[in-house]
Design a protein around this motif. Structure first.
Motif, PDB file in Angstrom:
ATOM      1  N   PHE A 159       0.848  -1.185   0.000  1.00 34.81           N
ATOM      2  CA  PHE A 159       0.000   0.000   0.000  1.00 34.81           C
ATOM      3  C   PHE A 159       0.885   1.237   0.000  1.00 34.81           C
ATOM      4  O   PHE A 159       2.059   1.199   0.369  1.00 34.81           O
ATOM      5  CB  PHE A 159      -0.953   0.019   1.202  1.00 34.81           C
ATOM      6  CG  PHE A 159      -0.271   0.245   2.518  1.00 34.81           C
ATOM      7  CD1 PHE A 159      -0.132   1.528   3.035  1.00 34.81           C
ATOM      8  CD2 PHE A 159       0.237  -0.816   3.238  1.00 34.81           C
ATOM      9  CE1 PHE A 159       0.507   1.738   4.251  1.00 34.81           C
ATOM     10  CE2 PHE A 159       0.868  -0.613   4.451  1.00 34.81           C
ATOM     11  CZ  PHE A 159       1.008   0.657   4.953  1.00 34.81           C
ATOM     12  N   LEU A 160       0.282   2.366  -0.415  1.00 35.39           N
ATOM     13  CA  LEU A 160       1.040   3.617  -0.511  1.00 35.39           C
ATOM     14  C   LEU A 160       0.139   4.765  -0.085  1.00 35.39           C
ATOM     15  O   LEU A 160      -1.023   4.852  -0.500  1.00 35.39           O
ATOM     16  CB  LEU A 160       1.527   3.833  -1.946  1.00 35.39           C
ATOM     17  CG  LEU A 160       2.590   4.914  -2.155  1.00 35.39           C
ATOM     18  CD1 LEU A 160       3.889   4.544  -1.468  1.00 35.39           C
ATOM     19  CD2 LEU A 160       2.840   5.137  -3.635  1.00 35.39           C
ATOM     20  N   PHE A 161       0.677   5.640   0.759  1.00 35.33           N
ATOM     21  CA  PHE A 161      -0.068   6.794   1.272  1.00 35.33           C
ATOM     22  C   PHE A 161       0.462   8.054   0.590  1.00 35.33           C
ATOM     23  O   PHE A 161       1.650   8.370   0.697  1.00 35.33           O
ATOM     24  CB  PHE A 161       0.096   6.899   2.791  1.00 35.33           C
ATOM     25  CG  PHE A 161      -0.843   7.873   3.434  1.00 35.33           C
ATOM     26  CD1 PHE A 161      -2.047   7.463   3.985  1.00 35.33           C
ATOM     27  CD2 PHE A 161      -0.529   9.220   3.493  1.00 35.33           C
ATOM     28  CE1 PHE A 161      -2.908   8.366   4.576  1.00 35.33           C
ATOM     29  CE2 PHE A 161      -1.375  10.127   4.083  1.00 35.33           C
ATOM     30  CZ  PHE A 161      -2.583   9.704   4.631  1.00 35.33           C
ATOM     31  N   LEU A 162      -0.418   8.772  -0.116  1.00 35.55           N
ATOM     32  CA  LEU A 162      -0.040   9.989  -0.834  1.00 35.55           C
ATOM     33  C   LEU A 162      -0.839  11.160  -0.283  1.00 35.55           C
ATOM     34  O   LEU A 162      -2.064  11.088  -0.180  1.00 35.55           O
ATOM     35  CB  LEU A 162      -0.297   9.836  -2.343  1.00 35.55           C
ATOM     36  CG  LEU A 162       0.396   8.660  -3.039  1.00 35.55           C
ATOM     37  CD1 LEU A 162      -0.009   8.604  -4.510  1.00 35.55           C
ATOM     38  CD2 LEU A 162       1.906   8.785  -2.917  1.00 35.55           C
ATOM     39  N   ASP A 163      -0.144  12.235   0.043  1.00 38.11           N
ATOM     40  CA  ASP A 163      -0.789  13.396   0.659  1.00 38.11           C
ATOM     41  C   ASP A 163      -0.636  14.611  -0.251  1.00 38.11           C
ATOM     42  O   ASP A 163       0.452  15.177  -0.387  1.00 38.11           O
ATOM     43  CB  ASP A 163      -0.159  13.672   2.031  1.00 38.11           C
ATOM     44  CG  ASP A 163      -0.871  14.797   2.767  1.00 38.11           C
ATOM     45  OD1 ASP A 163      -1.955  15.222   2.306  1.00 38.11           O
ATOM     46  OD2 ASP A 163      -0.350  15.245   3.797  1.00 38.11           O
ATOM     47  N   GLU A 164      -1.732  14.999  -0.913  1.00 40.42           N
ATOM     48  CA  GLU A 164      -1.797  16.215  -1.728  1.00 40.42           C
ATOM     49  C   GLU A 164      -0.712  16.261  -2.819  1.00 40.42           C
ATOM     50  O   GLU A 164      -0.177  17.327  -3.122  1.00 40.42           O
ATOM     51  CB  GLU A 164      -1.679  17.458  -0.827  1.00 40.42           C
ATOM     52  CG  GLU A 164      -2.796  17.613   0.189  1.00 40.42           C
ATOM     53  CD  GLU A 164      -4.107  18.079  -0.423  1.00 40.42           C
ATOM     54  OE1 GLU A 164      -4.158  18.300  -1.641  1.00 40.42           O
ATOM     55  OE2 GLU A 164      -5.085  18.205   0.332  1.00 40.42           O
TER      56      GLU A 164
END
Length: 225
Positions: A159-164
Protein backbone atom coordinates in the motif's frame (compact mmCIF):
# COMPACT_ATOMS: atom_id res chain seq x y z
CA UNK A 1 83.40 -31.87 37.79
CA UNK A 2 83.50 -28.43 39.33
CA UNK A 3 80.61 -27.37 37.08
CA UNK A 4 78.55 -30.39 38.12
CA UNK A 5 79.22 -29.66 41.78
CA UNK A 6 78.15 -26.08 41.22
CA UNK A 7 74.91 -27.13 39.53
CA UNK A 8 74.11 -29.59 42.34
CA UNK A 9 74.67 -26.81 44.81
CA UNK A 10 72.27 -24.54 42.93
CA UNK A 11 69.64 -27.28 42.77
CA UNK A 12 70.01 -27.89 46.46
CA UNK A 13 69.55 -24.19 47.18
CA UNK A 14 66.34 -24.15 45.18
CA UNK A 15 64.76 -26.68 47.45
CA UNK A 16 61.67 -28.72 46.73
CA UNK A 17 59.38 -27.71 43.84
CA UNK A 18 56.07 -26.19 44.95
CA UNK A 19 53.18 -28.29 43.63
CA UNK A 20 51.05 -25.16 43.43
CA UNK A 21 53.49 -23.58 40.98
CA UNK A 22 53.41 -26.70 38.81
CA UNK A 23 49.61 -26.70 38.84
CA UNK A 24 49.49 -23.00 38.00
CA UNK A 25 51.95 -23.51 35.12
CA UNK A 26 49.84 -26.34 33.74
CA UNK A 27 46.62 -24.29 33.98
CA UNK A 28 48.35 -21.36 32.29
CA UNK A 29 49.52 -23.60 29.47
CA UNK A 30 46.02 -25.03 28.99
CA UNK A 31 44.56 -21.53 29.02
CA UNK A 32 47.11 -20.42 26.43
CA UNK A 33 46.24 -23.34 24.15
CA UNK A 34 42.52 -22.62 24.53
CA UNK A 35 42.92 -18.91 23.75
CA UNK A 36 45.19 -19.72 20.80
CA UNK A 37 42.44 -21.92 19.40
CA UNK A 38 39.88 -19.15 19.96
CA UNK A 39 42.12 -16.65 18.15
CA UNK A 40 42.42 -19.07 15.24
CA UNK A 41 38.63 -19.43 15.09
CA UNK A 42 38.21 -15.65 15.18
CA UNK A 43 40.73 -15.19 12.38
CA UNK A 44 38.85 -17.73 10.27
CA UNK A 45 35.50 -16.11 11.04
CA UNK A 46 36.94 -12.69 10.18
CA UNK A 47 38.21 -13.98 6.84
CA UNK A 48 34.81 -15.58 6.11
CA UNK A 49 33.02 -12.32 6.95
CA UNK A 50 35.32 -10.32 4.69
CA UNK A 51 34.56 -12.72 1.85
CA UNK A 52 30.83 -12.50 2.55
CA UNK A 53 30.96 -8.69 2.62
CA UNK A 54 32.68 -8.65 -0.78
CA UNK A 55 30.04 -11.00 -2.21
CA UNK A 56 27.22 -8.88 -0.76
CA UNK A 57 28.78 -5.67 -2.06
CA UNK A 58 29.01 -7.19 -5.52
CA UNK A 59 25.43 -8.48 -5.43
CA UNK A 60 24.08 -5.18 -4.08
CA UNK A 61 25.92 -3.29 -6.82
CA UNK A 62 24.60 -5.60 -9.53
CA UNK A 63 21.02 -5.55 -8.20
CA UNK A 64 21.08 -1.78 -7.74
CA UNK A 65 22.45 -1.21 -11.24
CA UNK A 66 19.82 -3.53 -12.70
CA UNK A 67 17.04 -1.81 -10.71
CA UNK A 68 18.22 1.64 -11.81
CA UNK A 69 18.14 0.51 -15.43
CA UNK A 70 14.53 -0.67 -15.05
CA UNK A 71 13.55 2.50 -13.15
CA UNK A 72 15.05 4.62 -15.92
CA UNK A 73 13.02 2.77 -18.55
CA UNK A 74 9.78 3.15 -16.57
CA UNK A 75 10.52 6.80 -15.82
CA UNK A 76 10.95 7.51 -19.54
CA UNK A 77 7.59 5.81 -20.28
CA UNK A 78 5.79 7.70 -17.49
CA UNK A 79 7.19 11.06 -18.60
CA UNK A 80 5.63 10.47 -22.02
CA UNK A 81 2.33 9.53 -20.34
CA UNK A 82 2.04 12.46 -17.91
CA UNK A 83 3.24 15.07 -20.42
CA UNK A 84 1.84 13.52 -23.58
CA UNK A 85 5.35 13.18 -25.01
CA UNK A 86 8.89 14.27 -24.27
CA UNK A 87 11.78 12.31 -22.82
CA UNK A 88 13.12 11.65 -19.35
CA UNK A 89 15.96 9.78 -17.72
CA UNK A 90 17.29 8.99 -14.26
CA UNK A 91 21.00 8.19 -14.08
CA UNK A 92 23.58 7.69 -11.37
CA UNK A 93 26.15 10.45 -11.19
CA UNK A 94 28.85 11.72 -8.87
CA UNK A 95 27.74 15.04 -7.41
CA UNK A 96 30.46 17.48 -6.36
CA UNK A 97 29.94 19.12 -2.98
CA UNK A 98 31.95 22.21 -2.09
CA UNK A 99 32.59 23.97 1.21
CA UNK A 100 29.50 26.07 0.58
CA UNK A 101 27.40 22.87 0.66
CA UNK A 102 29.10 21.07 3.56
CA UNK A 103 30.97 21.90 6.71
CA UNK A 104 34.76 22.01 6.78
CA UNK A 105 34.76 19.07 9.20
CA UNK A 106 32.92 16.92 6.66
CA UNK A 107 35.30 17.86 3.86
CA UNK A 108 38.40 17.67 6.07
CA UNK A 109 41.34 19.10 4.10
CA UNK A 110 39.72 18.78 0.67
CA UNK A 111 38.02 21.70 -1.05
CA UNK A 112 35.44 19.43 -2.66
CA UNK A 113 34.15 15.89 -2.45
CA UNK A 114 32.19 13.68 -4.84
CA UNK A 115 29.20 11.78 -3.49
CA UNK A 116 26.80 9.43 -5.32
CA UNK A 117 23.64 11.05 -6.61
CA UNK A 118 20.89 10.71 -9.20
CA UNK A 119 20.66 13.03 -12.19
CA UNK A 120 17.10 13.61 -13.44
CA UNK A 121 16.96 14.90 -17.01
CA UNK A 122 13.62 15.86 -18.55
CA UNK A 123 12.80 17.37 -21.95
CA UNK A 124 9.16 18.38 -22.34
CA UNK A 125 7.31 18.28 -25.63
CA UNK A 126 7.17 21.56 -27.58
CA UNK A 127 9.56 23.17 -25.10
CA UNK A 128 13.27 23.84 -25.34
CA UNK A 129 13.86 24.25 -21.63
CA UNK A 130 16.07 21.77 -19.80
CA UNK A 131 16.51 21.22 -16.09
CA UNK A 132 14.04 20.95 -13.24
CA UNK A 133 14.78 24.45 -11.97
CA UNK A 134 13.03 26.07 -14.96
CA UNK A 135 9.86 23.97 -14.76
CA UNK A 136 6.60 25.26 -13.31
CA UNK A 137 5.15 23.94 -10.07
CA UNK A 138 2.70 21.68 -11.89
CA UNK A 139 5.42 20.35 -14.20
CA UNK A 140 7.67 19.58 -11.25
CA UNK A 141 4.80 17.76 -9.57
CA UNK A 142 4.33 15.62 -12.71
CA UNK A 143 8.05 14.81 -12.82
CA UNK A 144 7.91 13.81 -9.14
CA UNK A 145 4.86 11.63 -9.81
CA UNK A 146 6.65 9.95 -12.74
CA UNK A 147 9.71 9.33 -10.55
CA UNK A 148 7.59 7.92 -7.70
CA UNK A 149 5.62 5.55 -9.91
CA UNK A 150 8.75 4.41 -11.75
CA UNK A 151 10.06 3.22 -8.37
CA UNK A 152 6.74 1.52 -7.63
CA UNK A 153 6.77 -0.25 -10.99
CA UNK A 154 10.06 -1.95 -10.13
CA UNK A 155 9.17 -2.88 -6.55
CA UNK A 156 5.45 -2.69 -5.79
CA UNK A 157 4.61 -2.00 -2.10
CA UNK A 158 1.40 -3.47 -0.61
CA UNK A 159 0.00 0.00 0.00
CA UNK A 160 1.04 3.62 -0.51
CA UNK A 161 -0.07 6.79 1.27
CA UNK A 162 -0.04 9.99 -0.83
CA UNK A 163 -0.79 13.40 0.66
CA UNK A 164 -1.80 16.22 -1.73
CA UNK A 165 0.62 15.13 -4.47
CA UNK A 166 -1.84 16.49 -7.04
CA UNK A 167 -2.31 19.89 -5.40
CA UNK A 168 -0.43 21.73 -8.18
CA UNK A 169 -2.12 19.88 -11.05
CA UNK A 170 -4.93 21.19 -13.25
CA UNK A 171 -7.93 19.03 -14.12
CA UNK A 172 -6.37 17.55 -17.27
CA UNK A 173 -3.14 16.52 -15.57
CA UNK A 174 -5.06 15.34 -12.49
CA UNK A 175 -7.05 13.09 -14.83
CA UNK A 176 -3.77 11.61 -16.10
CA UNK A 177 -2.64 11.13 -12.51
CA UNK A 178 -5.89 9.36 -11.71
CA UNK A 179 -5.46 7.05 -14.70
CA UNK A 180 -1.95 6.13 -13.52
CA UNK A 181 -3.24 5.43 -10.01
CA UNK A 182 -5.99 3.17 -11.39
CA UNK A 183 -3.44 1.24 -13.44
CA UNK A 184 -1.04 0.76 -10.53
CA UNK A 185 -3.87 -0.05 -8.09
CA UNK A 186 -3.92 -3.54 -9.61
CA UNK A 187 -0.84 -4.33 -7.50
CA UNK A 188 -0.80 -1.60 -4.81
CA UNK A 189 -3.52 -0.16 -2.59
CA UNK A 190 -3.49 3.66 -2.56
CA UNK A 191 -4.67 5.97 0.19
CA UNK A 192 -4.74 9.50 -1.23
CA UNK A 193 -5.47 12.75 0.58
CA UNK A 194 -6.77 15.14 -2.07
CA UNK A 195 -9.19 17.95 -2.87
CA UNK A 196 -9.02 17.40 -6.62
CA UNK A 197 -12.25 16.18 -8.19
CA UNK A 198 -10.49 14.49 -11.10
CA UNK A 199 -8.46 12.41 -8.66
CA UNK A 200 -11.57 11.54 -6.67
CA UNK A 201 -13.20 10.18 -9.83
CA UNK A 202 -10.48 7.52 -10.02
CA UNK A 203 -11.14 6.32 -6.46
CA UNK A 204 -13.08 3.20 -5.51
CA UNK A 205 -14.04 4.55 -2.07
CA UNK A 206 -14.25 8.14 -0.85
CA UNK A 207 -13.96 9.20 2.78
CA UNK A 208 -14.59 12.74 3.91
CA UNK A 209 -15.48 14.92 6.87
CA UNK A 210 -18.53 17.16 6.80
CA UNK A 211 -20.01 19.50 9.36
CA UNK A 212 -23.53 18.91 10.61
CA UNK A 213 -26.03 21.65 11.35
CA UNK A 214 -25.23 21.43 15.03
CA UNK A 215 -21.56 22.20 14.28
CA UNK A 216 -20.20 18.72 14.90
CA UNK A 217 -17.95 16.92 12.41
CA UNK A 218 -19.20 13.77 10.79
CA UNK A 219 -17.30 11.15 8.81
CA UNK A 220 -18.98 10.11 5.56
CA UNK A 221 -18.02 7.46 3.05
CA UNK A 222 -19.04 6.71 -0.50
CA UNK A 223 -18.29 3.53 -2.41
CA UNK A 224 -18.05 4.07 -6.15
CA UNK A 225 -18.90 1.18 -8.48
Amino acid sequence: REHMIKLRSQLASIGEIDEGVVKEAKETEERFEFLSGQVGDLDKASADLEGLIKELDQKIHEDFTSAMSKINEEFSKLIKIVFGGGTGSMKLEKIIKTKEDQSEEALEDSEEVKIPGILVDVILPKKRVKGLDVLSGGERALVSIAALFSLISVSSPPFLFLDEVDAALDDRNAKRFGDIVKEFSKHTQFVIVTHNRATMEAADVLYGVTMSRDGTSKLVSLKLT
